[in-house]
Design a protein around this motif. Structure first.
Motif, short mmCIF file in Angstrom:
data_model
loop_
_atom_site.label_atom_id
_atom_site.label_comp_id
_atom_site.label_asym_id
_atom_site.label_seq_id
_atom_site.Cartn_x
_atom_site.Cartn_y
_atom_site.Cartn_z
N GLN A 1 0.83 -1.20 0.00
CA GLN A 1 0.00 0.00 0.00
C GLN A 1 0.87 1.25 0.00
O GLN A 1 0.59 2.22 -0.70
N ALA A 2 1.94 1.23 0.77
CA ALA A 2 2.85 2.38 0.82
C ALA A 2 3.48 2.62 -0.55
O ALA A 2 3.63 3.76 -0.99
N ALA A 3 3.84 1.54 -1.22
CA ALA A 3 4.43 1.66 -2.56
C ALA A 3 3.42 2.24 -3.54
O ALA A 3 3.77 3.08 -4.37
N GLU A 4 2.17 1.80 -3.45
CA GLU A 4 1.14 2.34 -4.34
C GLU A 4 0.90 3.81 -4.05
O GLU A 4 0.73 4.61 -4.98
N ASP A 5 0.88 4.18 -2.77
CA ASP A 5 0.70 5.58 -2.40
C ASP A 5 1.85 6.43 -2.95
O ASP A 5 1.64 7.53 -3.47
N ALA A 6 3.06 5.92 -2.83
CA ALA A 6 4.22 6.64 -3.35
C ALA A 6 4.14 6.78 -4.87
O ALA A 6 4.46 7.83 -5.43
N ALA A 7 3.68 5.73 -5.54
CA ALA A 7 3.55 5.78 -7.00
C ALA A 7 2.50 6.81 -7.40
O ALA A 7 2.69 7.55 -8.36
N ARG A 8 1.39 6.86 -6.65
CA ARG A 8 0.37 7.86 -6.94
C ARG A 8 0.91 9.27 -6.74
O ARG A 8 0.63 10.17 -7.52
N MET A 9 1.69 9.45 -5.67
CA MET A 9 2.28 10.76 -5.41
C MET A 9 3.23 11.16 -6.53
O MET A 9 3.21 12.29 -7.01
N ARG A 10 4.06 10.19 -6.98
CA ARG A 10 4.98 10.49 -8.08
C ARG A 10 4.22 10.85 -9.34
O ARG A 10 4.58 11.79 -10.05
N ALA A 11 3.14 10.15 -9.62
CA ALA A 11 2.34 10.44 -10.80
C ALA A 11 1.71 11.83 -10.69
O ALA A 11 1.66 12.58 -11.68
N GLY B 1 2.52 14.87 -13.13
CA GLY B 1 1.44 15.57 -13.86
C GLY B 1 1.51 17.07 -13.65
O GLY B 1 1.37 17.84 -14.61
N ARG B 2 1.77 17.49 -12.43
CA ARG B 2 1.89 18.93 -12.14
C ARG B 2 3.11 19.52 -12.84
O ARG B 2 3.07 20.64 -13.34
N LEU B 3 4.18 18.76 -12.85
CA LEU B 3 5.39 19.21 -13.53
C LEU B 3 5.11 19.38 -15.03
O LEU B 3 5.53 20.36 -15.64
N GLY B 4 4.37 18.43 -15.59
CA GLY B 4 4.02 18.52 -17.01
C GLY B 4 3.20 19.76 -17.31
O GLY B 4 3.42 20.43 -18.32
N GLU B 5 2.26 20.09 -16.43
CA GLU B 5 1.46 21.30 -16.61
C GLU B 5 2.34 22.54 -16.59
O GLU B 5 2.18 23.45 -17.41
#
Length: 79
Positions: free
Chosen positions: A32-42, A46-50
């Motif tokens: 779950q922690a890994a998934e949370d970290a992956a969501r945060m990275r995504a 996304g914000r960086l792309g904007e």
């Protein structure tokens, strides 16, 4: 910048897929922690792309304005 962002997004997606395919043998909490970290990275990506798109658009607009100004100046000078 856009191409580099796309490559980074593809690498992140591939790494996340490899992680899912390998399975998580440690614990459900770590998974779950890994998934949370992956969501945060995504989200950050996304914000960086904007931001990259915004600054690229501004740079394009200023480049066009500068070229227009140069043409007008050259026209006044008779060049």
């Amino acid at each position: 910048a856009g191409t580099a962002l796309e490559r980074l997004q593809q690498r992140l997606a591939a790494a996340e897929q490899r992680s899912r395919d390998a399975g998580n043998s440690i614990t459900a909490q770590l998974g779950q922690a890994a998934e949370d970290a992956a969501r945060m990275r995504a989200d950050v990506l996304g914000r960086l792309g904007e931001a990259v798109r915004l600054y690229a658009d501004i740079a394009d607009q200023r480049g066009i304005a500068g070229a227009t100004c140069e043409k007008a100046y050259d026209g006044l000078r008779g060049e």
